[in-house]
Design an enzyme around this catalytic site. Structure first.
Site, PDB file in Angstrom:
ATOM      1  N   LYS A  64      35.056  40.079  24.708  1.00  0.00           N
ATOM      2  CA  LYS A  64      34.248  38.874  24.870  1.00  0.00           C
ATOM      3  C   LYS A  64      33.582  38.909  26.234  1.00  0.00           C
ATOM      4  O   LYS A  64      34.234  38.725  27.258  1.00  0.00           O
ATOM      5  CB  LYS A  64      35.070  37.592  24.772  1.00  0.00           C
ATOM      6  CG  LYS A  64      34.166  36.331  24.680  1.00  0.00           C
ATOM      7  CD  LYS A  64      34.868  35.056  25.052  1.00  0.00           C
ATOM      8  CE  LYS A  64      34.741  34.744  26.522  1.00  0.00           C
ATOM      9  NZ  LYS A  64      33.344  34.437  26.943  1.00  0.00           N
ATOM     10  N   GLU A 100      29.452  34.248  28.457  1.00  0.00           N
ATOM     11  CA  GLU A 100      28.324  33.660  27.726  1.00  0.00           C
ATOM     12  C   GLU A 100      27.038  33.660  28.560  1.00  0.00           C
ATOM     13  O   GLU A 100      25.948  33.491  28.014  1.00  0.00           O
ATOM     14  CB  GLU A 100      28.657  32.232  27.287  1.00  0.00           C
ATOM     15  CG  GLU A 100      28.866  31.236  28.417  1.00  0.00           C
ATOM     16  CD  GLU A 100      30.288  31.236  28.965  1.00  0.00           C
ATOM     17  OE1 GLU A 100      30.597  30.323  29.758  1.00  0.00           O
ATOM     18  OE2 GLU A 100      31.088  32.139  28.625  1.00  0.00           O
ATOM     19  N   GLU A 150      42.326  40.815  37.075  1.00  0.00           N
ATOM     20  CA  GLU A 150      41.610  41.069  38.339  1.00  0.00           C
ATOM     21  C   GLU A 150      40.885  39.781  38.663  1.00  0.00           C
ATOM     22  O   GLU A 150      39.908  39.424  38.004  1.00  0.00           O
ATOM     23  CB  GLU A 150      40.648  42.258  38.177  1.00  0.00           C
ATOM     24  CG  GLU A 150      40.184  42.833  39.507  1.00  0.00           C
ATOM     25  CD  GLU A 150      38.972  42.110  40.078  1.00  0.00           C
ATOM     26  OE1 GLU A 150      39.165  41.308  41.022  1.00  0.00           O
ATOM     27  OE2 GLU A 150      37.874  42.339  39.591  1.00  0.00           O
ATOM     28  N   GLY A 191      42.496  32.897  35.006  1.00  0.00           N
ATOM     29  CA  GLY A 191      43.549  33.903  34.861  1.00  0.00           C
ATOM     30  C   GLY A 191      44.909  33.269  34.613  1.00  0.00           C
ATOM     31  O   GLY A 191      45.701  33.758  33.801  1.00  0.00           O
ATOM     32  N   CYS A 208      34.013  39.325  43.742  1.00  0.00           N
ATOM     33  CA  CYS A 208      35.417  39.112  44.101  1.00  0.00           C
ATOM     34  C   CYS A 208      35.786  39.867  45.371  1.00  0.00           C
ATOM     35  O   CYS A 208      36.695  39.483  46.094  1.00  0.00           O
ATOM     36  CB  CYS A 208      36.327  39.534  42.958  1.00  0.00           C
ATOM     37  SG  CYS A 208      36.152  41.265  42.484  1.00  0.00           S
ATOM     38  N   GLU A 262      37.384  30.714  47.553  1.00  0.00           N
ATOM     39  CA  GLU A 262      36.217  31.514  47.199  1.00  0.00           C
ATOM     40  C   GLU A 262      34.969  30.632  47.138  1.00  0.00           C
ATOM     41  O   GLU A 262      34.868  29.760  46.280  1.00  0.00           O
ATOM     42  CB  GLU A 262      36.424  32.176  45.832  1.00  0.00           C
ATOM     43  CG  GLU A 262      37.029  33.546  45.878  1.00  0.00           C
ATOM     44  CD  GLU A 262      36.823  34.288  44.584  1.00  0.00           C
ATOM     45  OE1 GLU A 262      36.379  35.448  44.633  1.00  0.00           O
ATOM     46  OE2 GLU A 262      37.135  33.735  43.521  1.00  0.00           O
ATOM     47  N   GLY A 289      38.008  37.586  36.304  1.00  0.00           N
ATOM     48  CA  GLY A 289      37.358  36.294  36.480  1.00  0.00           C
ATOM     49  C   GLY A 289      38.087  35.477  37.531  1.00  0.00           C
ATOM     50  O   GLY A 289      38.759  36.021  38.414  1.00  0.00           O
TER      51      GLY A 289
END
Length: 504
Positions: free
Chosen positions: A189, A192, A264, A247, A298, A398, A242
């Protein structure tokens, strides 16, 4: 910041039509649902994709399960797997321009960068192909003259692969070829927001001759597609890249069946600069580290921890270099930094900067959205924030944008404390001409990768992954292949030497 002009590039005449790949056939959704992706830089509809639901996800998982159990791929020889992966690598290189254009329009990244990522991903496929032919276990020949044991490495089974929007093709290529080299079957997947290069890869897999059902692609959203891929009992492993928050949700969903999870996730990656460092080299690497992919990375070097004696001089160098970085139209080959992925994310970046200013930080550069003539998209200017303290959100969370936070230190102990006082542990860097300092730092920094006198150099041979809330498991290298393998011990007795347990 320099600004590149919008250029007259031949935009697609119609949106790319993306469909699901299920059991070797391309198909739309049963209910006919679709979703559009509007370019964050050019404001046009780039792609129109089938919107998958429970039915499509179930069908894809069933196909992957059947293909694995059939054994056409899972029990193929290493040579057979390697030969196909090498064909895919060649096909990727032959389709770089077509794939790079669509990835640029969907993500907002510069087309020169997209070309490099797509072309470079072919090397990941070739490296995984080499691993497919060198896969082996162990033997134990010292257990006694009547005993022999071997340790086998077998494919883990059906793998759900869920990828992010910031490096859609590159990150998929850090997962899929290694899973295929191990003999797994997969359901993918993509995000989107950037689904189309994954669909294009599906076309190349079919062209290369991959058996039906080995790789299946379902387009759609986290609910219900991603959630079902994480919790389904016929899935043996989930590989996800992501945000840390998502996660954690995937880990919780996967825990219902105790399937393996490789994650990750995020990072708040520091570069520590000592007084004896080459400041010009450090300044350039810092500038690259924070603005590469518009900071939506990341591995972004989004905070620097600088010795007090050189902080002012280093910041001046970084600001001067920042003014020279080419921001602008992603379709212009001269552009180094393109658009932000969405308006909502643009607002999130700006909120972090405003919060820091309200808490006493100062702006050395930027701090706001910018507009480029002729482009309707979302752009954020290069930003350097000084007088940052370790308790500020901009220093701990982040931002995922072109924003650099500057902290200072006096001693190595203080620097290490600042580095490790974070919930993340993906990457870290150290700048010093003294290798003793670099080695001491590398051994004590809580990070999956430590760079010394460089930033963000990577190779297919070298493992990548994080400590703490930056994830679990590794990608790339032999460790990346091991993630997709189960270990089986086979213990054999030679001759009729087993003593009876039951006494006569």
């Amino acid at each position: 910041m320099t600004m590149t002009a919008a250029i007259a590039h031949p935009l697609p005449k119609a949106p790319f039509e993306g469909r699901h790949l299920i059991d070797g056939t391309w198909q739309g959704s049963a209910d006919g649902a679709t979703f559009d992706r509007i370019s964050p830089s050019h404001g046009i509809v780039v792609s129109r994709s089938a919107r998958g639901g429970v039915a499509e996800t179930e069908a894809a998982i069933t196909a992957a399960r059947r293909a694995f159990d059939l054994g056409t791929w899972s029990r193929a020889t290493g040579k057979e797997r390697s030969t196909l992966l090498l064909k895919v690598a060649d096909l990727i290189e032959a389709n770089v321009e077509r794939m790079a254009l669509l990835e640029t329009l969907e993500s907002g990244k510069p087309i020169s960068q997209a070309r490099g990522e797509v072309a470079g991903a072919a090397d990941l496929w070739r490296y995984a192909a080499a691993l497919a032919r060198t896969l082996h276990g162990d033997s134990h020949n010292s257990l006694g003259e009547d005993m022999l044991a071997v340790v086998l490495k077998e494919p883990i089974g059906v793998v759900s692969v869920i990828t992010p929007w910031n490096f859609p093709f590159w990150i998929l290529s850090q997962k899929l070829p290694f899973a295929l080299a191990a003999g797994c079957t997969c359901v993918i997947k993509p995000s989107e927001m950037t689904p189309s290069t994954t669909v294009m890869l599906g076309e190349l897999l079919i062209e290369a001759g991959l058996p039906s059902g080995v790789v299946n692609i379902v387009l759609g959203f986290g609910q219900p597609v991603g959630a079902l891929m994480a919790e389904h009992p016929h899935v043996d492993m989930v590989s996800f890249t992501g945000s840390t928050a998502v996660g954690k949700a995937i880990s919780a969903a996967a825990s219902k069946t105790l399937k393996k999870v490789a994650l990750e996730l995020g990072g708040k990656n520091p570069q520590v600069v000592f007084p004896d460092a080459d400041l010009d080299a450090a300044a350039d690497a810092i500038t690259f580290g924070v603005y590469f992919n518009a900071g939506e990375c990341c591995n972004s070097g989004s905070r620097i921890i600088v010795h007090e004696d050189i902080a002012e001089a280093l910041v001046e160098k970084v600001v001067a270099l920042s003014r020279k970085v080419a921001f602008g139209d992603p379709l212009n080959p001269e552009t180094q930094v393109g658009a932000i992925i969405s308006e909502a994310h643009q607002q999130k970046i700006a909120a972090y900067v405003r919060d820091a200013m309200a808490s006493g930080a100062k702006l050395a550069l930027g701090g706001e959205a910018v507009r480029h003539p002729g482009l309707p998209g979302e752009f954020f200017g290069p930003t350097v924030v000084t007088h940052v303290t370790a308790d500020m959100p901009i220093a701990r969370e982040e931002v995922f944008g072109p924003v650099l936070s500057v902290l200072t230190f006096r001693t190595l102990e203080e620097a290490i404390s600042l580095v490790n006082d974070a919930s993340y542990g993906l990457s870290a860097g150290v700048w010093s001409e003294n290798m003793h300092t670099c080695l001491a730092f590398a051994r004590r920094a809580e990070a999956g990768t430590v760079w010394t006198n460089t930033w963000m150099d990577g190779f297919p041979e070298v493992a990548f992954g994080g400590f703490k809330q930056s994830g679990q498991g590794r990608e790339n290298g032999r460790y990346g292949l091991d993630e997709f393998l189960e270990i089986k011990s086979v213990v054999m007795r030679i001759g009729k030497t087993r003593p009876n347990w039951v006494r006569d």
